[in-house]
Design an enzyme around this catalytic site. Structure first.
Site, PDB file in Angstrom:
ATOM      1  N   ARG A  70       0.833  -1.214   0.000  1.00  0.00           N
ATOM      2  CA  ARG A  70       0.000   0.000   0.000  1.00  0.00           C
ATOM      3  C   ARG A  70       0.867   1.264   0.000  1.00  0.00           C
ATOM      4  O   ARG A  70       0.522   2.262  -0.642  1.00  0.00           O
ATOM      5  CB  ARG A  70      -0.915  -0.021   1.227  1.00  0.00           C
ATOM      6  CG  ARG A  70      -1.923   1.117   1.296  1.00  0.00           C
ATOM      7  CD  ARG A  70      -2.917   0.881   2.428  1.00  0.00           C
ATOM      8  NE  ARG A  70      -3.944   1.915   2.458  1.00  0.00           N
ATOM      9  CZ  ARG A  70      -4.086   2.819   3.432  1.00  0.00           C
ATOM     10  NH1 ARG A  70      -3.240   2.808   4.462  1.00  0.00           N
ATOM     11  NH2 ARG A  70      -5.052   3.711   3.394  1.00  0.00           N
ATOM     12  N   HIS A  74       0.465   4.324  -2.609  1.00  0.00           N
ATOM     13  CA  HIS A  74       0.182   5.677  -2.141  1.00  0.00           C
ATOM     14  C   HIS A  74       1.323   6.641  -2.476  1.00  0.00           C
ATOM     15  O   HIS A  74       1.101   7.851  -2.538  1.00  0.00           O
ATOM     16  CB  HIS A  74      -0.102   5.680  -0.641  1.00  0.00           C
ATOM     17  CG  HIS A  74      -1.474   5.199  -0.306  1.00  0.00           C
ATOM     18  ND1 HIS A  74      -2.273   5.806   0.638  1.00  0.00           N
ATOM     19  CD2 HIS A  74      -2.219   4.173  -0.806  1.00  0.00           C
ATOM     20  CE1 HIS A  74      -3.435   5.169   0.714  1.00  0.00           C
ATOM     21  NE2 HIS A  74      -3.417   4.175  -0.144  1.00  0.00           N
ATOM     22  N   ASN A 102      -4.167   8.647   4.385  1.00  0.00           N
ATOM     23  CA  ASN A 102      -2.974   8.105   5.043  1.00  0.00           C
ATOM     24  C   ASN A 102      -2.972   8.164   6.568  1.00  0.00           C
ATOM     25  O   ASN A 102      -2.399   7.286   7.226  1.00  0.00           O
ATOM     26  CB  ASN A 102      -1.730   8.834   4.531  1.00  0.00           C
ATOM     27  CG  ASN A 102      -1.451   8.552   3.060  1.00  0.00           C
ATOM     28  OD1 ASN A 102      -1.933   7.574   2.506  1.00  0.00           O
ATOM     29  ND2 ASN A 102      -0.673   9.417   2.428  1.00  0.00           N
ATOM     30  N   HIS A 201      -5.753  -6.283  -2.866  1.00  0.00           N
ATOM     31  CA  HIS A 201      -6.581  -6.388  -1.661  1.00  0.00           C
ATOM     32  C   HIS A 201      -6.863  -7.844  -1.274  1.00  0.00           C
ATOM     33  O   HIS A 201      -7.687  -8.101  -0.402  1.00  0.00           O
ATOM     34  CB  HIS A 201      -7.897  -5.624  -1.856  1.00  0.00           C
ATOM     35  CG  HIS A 201      -7.754  -4.147  -1.685  1.00  0.00           C
ATOM     36  ND1 HIS A 201      -8.783  -3.255  -1.894  1.00  0.00           N
ATOM     37  CD2 HIS A 201      -6.694  -3.392  -1.309  1.00  0.00           C
ATOM     38  CE1 HIS A 201      -8.353  -2.025  -1.675  1.00  0.00           C
ATOM     39  NE2 HIS A 201      -7.089  -2.079  -1.319  1.00  0.00           N
TER      40      HIS A 201
END
Length: 336
Positions: A70, A74, A102, A201
């Site tokens: 992740r 990001h 975040n 995911h």
């Protein structure tokens, strides 16, 4: 002196490797390439060091694999894959760690710190924080049973961050499918990349606050989301009440939460996707629905496309050549 040495490393890497290998992957800024062998001469142990520390962190905390994956996502969706996400607030920099997507959820920074410390001992001022994040995400996928793939290297680190970009560019759990598709398209990623990368995911967790509305009030009429399996929803309500428990964690993939596989797509077909942004891939568009079905049926095909899309995402607007810097500490820019 350190600056001169870093320039020498860059030029040596570019000239040597592009001469030896005709398969320099992923053209980036200014025509300079990223390629897997970038550190072969300047820091040959780089990838082994990253792999070792990621494996140690994963053994201690299995959630860390999803967290590092992740972190890369990001980073790349905000100003490109430039380690801007790692910067702490200081001076004129407002950290992306403070953004809505975040804060209270992005993690793995200490693992990146440990890797950077080890690499600075092995080969000072050579390996960028941006490449560390990229390698750590790949190694996390492999550790959890996902595909192994080469990642092009040679990124450099940014001089700044963009909390606004973090708030605006990252897909949110409640975004509509057209909004999510647009956010990916703005990064040069198509719907094939979108569906494949969403398959990340298959590991990791989400917070109650990210899907609560699906359980109680999806459309503002006091009713749950019709596209969420009622039995599954009833179980979720026991630990995600209508108020409170915002930070309670839930597996993104209830069946194989620590295994990187195609179970995520099977969950969507069974209406067991916990996030709205996941389930809409199956319910709101025929092209994305067909891809969900395809990957649910063929794990090998999913792995192949996930690897391709990860490399493609890792090539978003990298800083290369003389752009940016090689940070000594991933949390702050160097003193100039």
């Amino acid at each position: 002196m350190a600056f001169t040495r870093s320039l020498f490393n860059i030029l040596l890497g570019i000239t040597t490797h592009c001469a030896l290998f005709s398969f320099c992957f992923g053209i980036s800024s200014g025509g300079v390439y990223l390629f897997p062998q970038f550190y072969d001469h300047t820091c040959p142990q780089a990838q082994a060091i990253v792999k070792s520390i990621v494996a140690k962190a994963y053994a201690k905390d299995p959630r860390m694999a999803a967290s590092l994956l992740r972190l890369h996502f990001h980073d790349c969706f905000v100003k490109g894959c430039d380690a801007s996400v790692l910067l702490d607030t200081s001076g004129t920099i407002v950290s992306e760690k403070r953004s809505n997507p975040n804060k209270d959820s992005l993690r793995g920074f200490e693992v990146i710190d440990e890797i950077k410390f080890a690499l600075e001992k092995e080969c000072p001022h050579t390996v960028s924080c941006a490449d560390i994040v990229t390698l750590a995400s790949r190694d996390s996928v492999v550790l959890t049973g996902g595909p192994s793939f080469e990642v092009p290297l040679g990124r450099r680190d940014s001089f700044g961050a963009s909390v606004q970009g973090s708030n605006n560019n990252l897909p949110a759990p409640n975004d509509t499918l057209p909004t999510i598709i647009t956010k990916f398209k703005l990064q040069g990623l198509d719907i094939v990349d979108l569906v494949a990368l969403s398959g990340g995911h298959t590991i990791g967790d989400t917070r109650c606050t990210s899907f609560r509305q699906r359980l109680y009030n999806q459309s503002g009429n006091g009713a749950p989301d019709y596209s969420l399996n009622p039995t599954y929803a009833a179980g979720l309500r026991t630990k995600c009440p209508i108020s409170g428990g915002d930070q309670n964690l839930f597996f993104l993939d209830l069946i194989t939460p620590f295994k990187f596989d195609n179970q995520y797509f099977k969950n969507l077909i069974a209406y067991n996707g916990i996030l709205n942004s996941d389930e809409v891939l199956f319910t709101q568009s025929v092209p994305t629905m067909n891809l969900v079905k395809l990957y649910a049926e063929n794990n090998e095909l999913f792995f192949e496309q996930f690897a391709k899309s990860m490399v493609k995402m890792g090539n978003i607007s990298p800083l290369t050549g003389f752009m940016g810097e090689i940070r000594m500490n991933c949390r702050k820019i160097n003193n100039h």
